[in-house]
Design a protein around this motif. Structure first.
Motif, PDB file in Angstrom:
ATOM      1  N   VAL A 173       0.837  -1.201   0.000  1.00  0.00           N
ATOM      2  CA  VAL A 173       0.000   0.000   0.000  1.00  0.00           C
ATOM      3  C   VAL A 173       0.872   1.251   0.000  1.00  0.00           C
ATOM      4  O   VAL A 173       0.628   2.191  -0.760  1.00  0.00           O
ATOM      5  N   GLU A 174       1.901   1.245   0.834  1.00  0.00           N
ATOM      6  CA  GLU A 174       2.767   2.433   0.922  1.00  0.00           C
ATOM      7  C   GLU A 174       3.500   2.678  -0.395  1.00  0.00           C
ATOM      8  O   GLU A 174       3.605   3.811  -0.855  1.00  0.00           O
ATOM      9  N   ASN A 175       3.967   1.602  -0.998  1.00  0.00           N
ATOM     10  CA  ASN A 175       4.627   1.761  -2.296  1.00  0.00           C
ATOM     11  C   ASN A 175       3.656   2.331  -3.326  1.00  0.00           C
ATOM     12  O   ASN A 175       4.020   3.164  -4.157  1.00  0.00           O
ATOM     13  N   HIS A 176       2.422   1.881  -3.254  1.00  0.00           N
ATOM     14  CA  HIS A 176       1.445   2.366  -4.217  1.00  0.00           C
ATOM     15  C   HIS A 176       1.121   3.848  -3.976  1.00  0.00           C
ATOM     16  O   HIS A 176       1.064   4.624  -4.928  1.00  0.00           O
ATOM     17  N   LEU A 177       0.944   4.213  -2.718  1.00  0.00           N
ATOM     18  CA  LEU A 177       0.639   5.627  -2.408  1.00  0.00           C
ATOM     19  C   LEU A 177       1.764   6.541  -2.882  1.00  0.00           C
ATOM     20  O   LEU A 177       1.524   7.676  -3.284  1.00  0.00           O
TER      21      LEU A 177
END
Ligand SMILES: [Zn+2]
Length: 199
Positions: free
Chosen positions: A29-33
């Motif tokens: 999720v963090e990589n995507h954000l």
């Protein structure tokens, strides 16, 4: 998985904001954000409402204390995301929004009660956990919570703390008047404290 192609669902963003996402999925999720403008914009849209709600609630000492206690969360987010504070603040606001959108029920509220001496009745917001503390009943070991109609709605033990006895009550109370009846082990008559749960 291609982080550009598969957007995060609202559910997953919600779980992420609540820190309930499994560790194994957090990184994704963090990589995507970090790379997805669309998902960040989505968060910003939702946060506009959260900020306005926070403004509305400003001045309420209970809610302010909850926001303050979430400052640790803010500090946790910023280095983790490697992002400007403003964006971390948006995530924080979204988190508060998601937590409280369900009938404005906050995760935790604290209430310190002292014996009623004709003063105003203490009020507390609805929360999933109510932390009660009594500073003038240190020998007490049990507490009953009684509603305005006299029905016992919760009963439990008090644990000694620093200059106080405490009970953590994992129950959402309906708005209204309540009495905390505090008993000592010696079987003295209870000491009664009144409080109010706000709408
Ligand atoms: Zn996306």
């Amino acid at each position: 998985m291609d982080t550009e192609t598969f957007h995060e669902s609202e559910d997953r963003l919600e779980l992420y904001a609540l820190r309930r996402l499994p560790d194994s999925e957090v990184e994704h999720v963090e990589n995507h954000l970090l790379v997805c403008d669309a998902c960040r914009e989505h968060l910003e849209e939702v946060s506009a409402f959260a900020f306005s709600m926070r403004e509305t609630l400003k001045g309420n000492p209970v809610i302010e204390s909850v926001v303050k206690s979430n400052a640790r969360w803010f500090e946790w987010l910023t280095p983790r995301l490697g992002m400007p504070g403003a964006f971390a603040a948006i995530l924080l606001a979204v988190g508060i929004y998601w937590i409280s959108r369900d009938a404005h029920i906050l995760p935790v509220a604290s209430l310190q009660l002292t014996a009623l001496r004709g003063s105003e009745v203490k009020a507390v917001v609805r929360a999933r956990e109510l932390d009660l503390a009594f500073t003038d009943a240190l020998a007490a070991s049990r507490v009953d919570i009684v509603d305005g109609g006299g029905a016992t709605v919760w009963t439990g033990t008090l644990r000694p703390g620093a200059g106080r006895v405490e009970a953590k009550i994992s129950q959402v109370f309906s708005p209204g008047d309540y009495f905390a009846r505090v008993y000592t082990a010696a079987g003295q008559p209870p000491q009664e404290y009144q409080f109010k749960v706000m709408k």
